[in-house]
Write an enzyme that holds these catalytic residues in place. Structure first.
Site, PDB file in Angstrom:
ATOM      1  CB  ALA A  10      -0.937  -0.030   1.200  1.00  7.85           C
ATOM      2  CD  GLU A  32       7.217  -6.881  -1.261  1.00  7.71           C
ATOM      3  OE1 GLU A  32       6.895  -5.791  -0.779  1.00  7.71           O
ATOM      4  OE2 GLU A  32       7.259  -7.947  -0.597  1.00  7.71           O
ATOM      5  CB  CYS A  42      -8.671  -4.520   3.607  1.00  7.48           C
ATOM      6  SG  CYS A  42      -7.359  -3.330   3.928  1.00  7.48           S
ATOM      7  CB  VAL A  83      19.327   1.411   5.560  1.00  5.72           C
ATOM      8  CG1 VAL A  83      19.383   2.851   5.065  1.00  5.72           C
ATOM      9  CG2 VAL A  83      18.064   0.722   5.067  1.00  5.72           C
ATOM     10  CG  ASP A 281       0.398  -1.292   8.603  1.00  2.00           C
ATOM     11  OD1 ASP A 281      -0.346  -0.303   8.522  1.00  2.00           O
ATOM     12  OD2 ASP A 281       0.002  -2.468   8.437  1.00  2.00           O
ATOM     13  CB  ALA A 299      -5.802   0.298   4.160  1.00  2.00           C
ATOM     14  CE1 TYR A 424     -35.743  11.381   7.681  1.00  2.00           C
ATOM     15  CE2 TYR A 424     -36.681  13.391   6.727  1.00  2.00           C
ATOM     16  CZ  TYR A 424     -36.843  12.119   7.246  1.00  2.00           C
ATOM     17  OH  TYR A 424     -38.085  11.574   7.347  1.00  2.00           O
TER      18      TYR A 424
HETATM   19  C1  LIG Z   1      -6.581  -9.502   7.062  1.00  2.09           C
HETATM   20  C2  LIG Z   1      -6.396  -8.013   7.070  1.00  2.09           C
HETATM   21  C3  LIG Z   1      -7.505  -7.195   6.984  1.00  2.09           C
HETATM   22  C4  LIG Z   1      -7.337  -5.801   7.010  1.00  2.09           C
HETATM   23  N1  LIG Z   1      -8.458  -5.026   6.914  1.00  2.09           N
HETATM   24  C5  LIG Z   1      -8.324  -3.677   6.915  1.00  2.09           C
HETATM   25  C6  LIG Z   1      -9.453  -2.841   6.775  1.00  2.09           C
HETATM   26  O1  LIG Z   1     -10.590  -3.331   6.626  1.00  2.09           O
HETATM   27  N2  LIG Z   1      -9.280  -1.504   6.798  1.00  2.09           N
HETATM   28  C7  LIG Z   1      -8.028  -0.937   6.933  1.00  2.09           C
HETATM   29  O2  LIG Z   1      -7.923   0.294   6.941  1.00  2.09           O
HETATM   30  N3  LIG Z   1      -6.937  -1.704   7.061  1.00  2.09           N
HETATM   31  C8  LIG Z   1      -7.037  -3.061   7.046  1.00  2.09           C
HETATM   32  N4  LIG Z   1      -5.915  -3.845   7.152  1.00  2.09           N
HETATM   33  C9  LIG Z   1      -4.607  -3.201   7.336  1.00  2.09           C
HETATM   34  C10 LIG Z   1      -3.970  -2.779   6.010  1.00  2.09           C
HETATM   35  O3  LIG Z   1      -3.917  -3.885   5.157  1.00  2.09           O
HETATM   36  C11 LIG Z   1      -2.575  -2.231   6.279  1.00  2.09           C
HETATM   37  O4  LIG Z   1      -2.697  -1.092   7.088  1.00  2.09           O
HETATM   38  C12 LIG Z   1      -1.831  -1.866   5.008  1.00  2.09           C
HETATM   39  O5  LIG Z   1      -1.647  -2.984   4.179  1.00  2.09           O
HETATM   40  C13 LIG Z   1      -0.456  -1.289   5.349  1.00  2.09           C
HETATM   41  O6  LIG Z   1       0.265  -1.062   4.180  1.00  2.09           O
HETATM   42  P1  LIG Z   1       1.859  -0.967   4.217  1.00  2.09           P
HETATM   43  O7  LIG Z   1       2.281  -0.727   2.812  1.00  2.09           O
HETATM   44  O8  LIG Z   1       2.301  -0.027   5.265  1.00  2.09           O
HETATM   45  O9  LIG Z   1       2.352  -2.395   4.729  1.00  2.09           O
HETATM   46  P2  LIG Z   1       2.189  -3.827   4.089  1.00  2.09           P
HETATM   47  O10 LIG Z   1       0.932  -3.956   3.363  1.00  2.09           O
HETATM   48  O11 LIG Z   1       2.470  -4.799   5.191  1.00  2.09           O
HETATM   49  O12 LIG Z   1       3.385  -3.904   3.031  1.00  2.09           O
HETATM   50  C14 LIG Z   1       4.731  -3.909   3.424  1.00  2.09           C
HETATM   51  C15 LIG Z   1       5.546  -4.586   2.346  1.00  2.09           C
HETATM   52  O13 LIG Z   1       6.922  -4.478   2.655  1.00  2.09           O
HETATM   53  C16 LIG Z   1       7.561  -5.699   2.334  1.00  2.09           C
HETATM   54  N5  LIG Z   1       8.798  -5.789   3.131  1.00  2.09           N
HETATM   55  C17 LIG Z   1       8.906  -5.871   4.478  1.00  2.09           C
HETATM   56  N6  LIG Z   1      10.210  -5.911   4.844  1.00  2.09           N
HETATM   57  C18 LIG Z   1      10.929  -5.845   3.704  1.00  2.09           C
HETATM   58  C19 LIG Z   1      12.328  -5.830   3.429  1.00  2.09           C
HETATM   59  N7  LIG Z   1      13.229  -5.897   4.421  1.00  2.09           N
HETATM   60  N8  LIG Z   1      12.751  -5.769   2.136  1.00  2.09           N
HETATM   61  C20 LIG Z   1      11.828  -5.696   1.123  1.00  2.09           C
HETATM   62  N9  LIG Z   1      10.499  -5.708   1.320  1.00  2.09           N
HETATM   63  C21 LIG Z   1      10.048  -5.761   2.605  1.00  2.09           C
HETATM   64  C22 LIG Z   1       6.529  -6.744   2.702  1.00  2.09           C
HETATM   65  O14 LIG Z   1       6.779  -7.982   2.055  1.00  2.09           O
HETATM   66  C23 LIG Z   1       5.240  -6.077   2.242  1.00  2.09           C
HETATM   67  O15 LIG Z   1       4.914  -6.402   0.912  1.00  2.09           O
HETATM   68  C24 LIG Z   1      -6.033  -5.242   7.116  1.00  2.09           C
HETATM   69  C25 LIG Z   1      -4.918  -6.079   7.201  1.00  2.09           C
HETATM   70  C26 LIG Z   1      -5.085  -7.446   7.175  1.00  2.09           C
HETATM   71  C27 LIG Z   1      -3.871  -8.335   7.273  1.00  2.09           C
END
Ligand SMILES: Cc1cc2nc3c(=O)[nH]c(=O)nc-3n(C[C@H](O)[C@H](O)[C@H](O)COP(=O)(O)OP(=O)(O)OC[C@H]3O[C@@H](n4cnc5c(N)ncnc54)[C@H](O)[C@@H]3O)c2cc1C
Length: 446
Positions: A10, A32, A42, A83, A281, A299, A424
């Site tokens: 994301a 990645e 989600c 890094v 996150d 998200a 409403y």
């Molecule tokens: C089952 C589920 C349901 C959810 N439902 C909701 C919802 O309804 N509403 C909502 O707002 N949020 C929801 N979320 C939360 C939302 O998905 C996350 O907040 C969002 O995906 C965060 O995005 P991000 O890019 O920060 O992290 P992530 O999506 O975790 O992506 C991080 C990426 O970094 C990569 N990475 C990590 N370390 C390294 C490294 N050292 N080298 C290279 N790559 C690396 C990982 O492989 C991953 O692809 C849900 C999450 C889950 C698991």
């Protein structure tokens, strides 16, 4: 200029796309570690609920589109291990075992979070799953598909656990849920939490609160979740007790950490090193009600922070005001939503909280098919400010929470909120929107 992004979901892919849109001449590299990018985590519970849908449907944009149409140097299967902020180099190893180094001028860490797995015996059995990445979802769904899973124990009772109990019931799987703390949805007002608990139990979910989990045993391919005073048998276990920010690279690069050990960022998404940004996150954010840092990993803020980091990298000056902690989830027929602070949180941050709890109808008085909407609202006695709201009901809750959320962003008082001109019509609610009824009641108490 080389803009390097670590993490391709994301926050990371939003940043990479935005940077390329802002400045097509920028060299943008995304590293990645998995083979998956840009997917909807989600959507996983709802996809798992439906055996007819491929999990790959959750991919929002395929890797080749980023590469071919957007000219982003997207390197999947590249795990960053370190890094070097002085030499401005990130280093790691590819899935083929090849070491790589990439130079950056500006770096974005968007590594997300990882599920918390207790360091207890048996949590490494192959029938014990977590649900965070698309690959977690892929494996979990394939396991259900290929094994005769009749019973699952879910450890944890947060929103992902609750969404998954519904998904598993949709597949006619029996579900027990267990957790050590005795309180169901501790952030929620008890009267409301009881409604959610009842909804789960009505759908044959067995809830075991206040049981400390000691280990997981396997006997004849059957799992046993052993608690201090309880044994729960299952074909599969799902661990959903929360997540922790992926901060390892930040620690290694000596960047400052903030709330809950998330990477500390300013409103421009810069870490303590001005050339290194963080989004999603893995990092913290400002809370618009308290003005303090918070870690609420969801998200929208990940996508938005990705955009803002990219804008700043490209020379625009963008500051994010922050988050209100607005969240919504579904449990069977209930919509459950919150924004802002609970009473306890408000006290903790030095407010003088006052609350009300009201019940209203989801449709107008004479309109058929109405159900109850419960609203809890919190205000500050000293300033009159609106501080938060919680809501649940069978309809009309999920988007209704957005009105108080916007009010929080604008630091509105309860009195201001009472004067808002909300929509409403009989099929959608009473003349006085349920949130207005709650605000009117709250105003009397302030
Ligand atoms: C089952 C589920 C349901 C959810 N439902 C909701 C919802 O309804 N509403 C909502 O707002 N949020 C929801 N979320 C939360 C939302 O998905 C996350 O907040 C969002 O995906 C965060 O995005 P991000 O890019 O920060 O992290 P992530 O999506 O975790 O992506 C991080 C990426 O970094 C990569 N990475 C990590 N370390 C390294 C490294 N050292 N080298 C290279 N790559 C690396 C990982 O492989 C991953 O692809 C849900 C999450 C889950 C698991």
């Amino acid at each position: 200029m080389n803009f390097v992004v670590i993490g391709g979901d994301a926050a990371g892919m939003s940043a990479a796309s935005r940077a390329k849109r802002n400045n097509p001449d920028l060299n943008v590299t995304v590293l990645e570690k998995t083979m998956d990018v840009s997917y909807s985590a989600c959507g996983m519970p709802y996809n798992i609920a439906d055996p007819g849908r491929e999990i790959e449907e959750l991919v929002v944009r395929q890797a080749h589109v980023f590469r071919e149409k957007q000219d982003i140097n997207l390197l999947t299967g590249h795990c960053v291990e370190s890094v070097d902020p002085v030499g401005r180099i990130v280093s790691g190893t590819s899935l083929q075992g090849k070491a790589f180094d990439v130079n950056y001028d500006k770096l974005l860490i968007a590594t997300g979070a990882s599920p918390i797995i207790p360091d207890l015996e048996g949590f490494d059995h192959p029938e014990v799953f977590a649900l965070k990445s698309l690959d977690d979802g892929r494996k979990l769904k394939a396991y259900i598909q290929s094994h005769n899973v009749k019973k699952v124990v879910i450890i944890g009772m947060g929103y992902i656990a609750l969404e998954m109990c519904e998904a598993l019931r949709a597949r006619s799987i029996d579900v027990d849920m267990v957790k050590p703390r005795p309180v169901f949805l501790p952030w929620m007002e008890k009267e409301l939490a009881d409604v959610v608990k009842n909804e789960a139990e009505t759908h044959q979910i067995k809830l075991y609160l206040g049981h400390t989990i000691e280990k997981i045993d396997v006997e004849n391919k059957r799992l046993k979740v052993i608690c201090s005073d309880l044994v729960l048998e299952a074909d599969m276990v799902l661990v959903a007790i929360g997540i922790k920010p992926n901060n390892e690279l930040a620690i290694q690069a000596s960047l400052d950490l903030g709330v809950k050990n998330a990477i500390a960022v300013n409103k421009k998404l810069q870490t303590s090193n001005e050339n290194i940004y963080a989004a999603g996150d893995c990092c913290d954010a400002y809370h618009v009600v308290t003005g303090e840092k918070a870690w609420i990993p969801l998200a929208l803020r990940a996508n938005r922070a990705g955009w803002a980091a990219a804008d700043n990298v490209c020379g625009k000056s963008v500051e994010l005001p922050g988050i209100a902690g607005t969240a919504v989830f579904k449990v069977f027929d209930l919509e459950v939503a919150r924004t802002g602070l609970t009473v306890d949180e408000a006290s903790h941050f030095g407010f003088d909280p006052v609350k009300v709890m009201i019940k209203a109808r989801s449709r107008a008085h004479a309109h058929p098919g109405a159900s109850v909407i419960h609203v809890q609202m919190v205000g500050d006695r000293r300033t009159g400010r609106l501080l938060g709201a919680q809501m649940l009901g069978k309809e009309g809750v999920a988007h209704r929470i957005n009105a108080p959320a916007v009010a929080l962003h604008n630091r509105m008082t309860v009195e201001d909120y009472c004067q808002t001109d909300l929509a409403y019509a009989p099929p959608f609610g009473p003349t006085w929107d349920p949130t207005l009824t709650a605000a009117n009641q709250l105003l009397k108490k302030i």
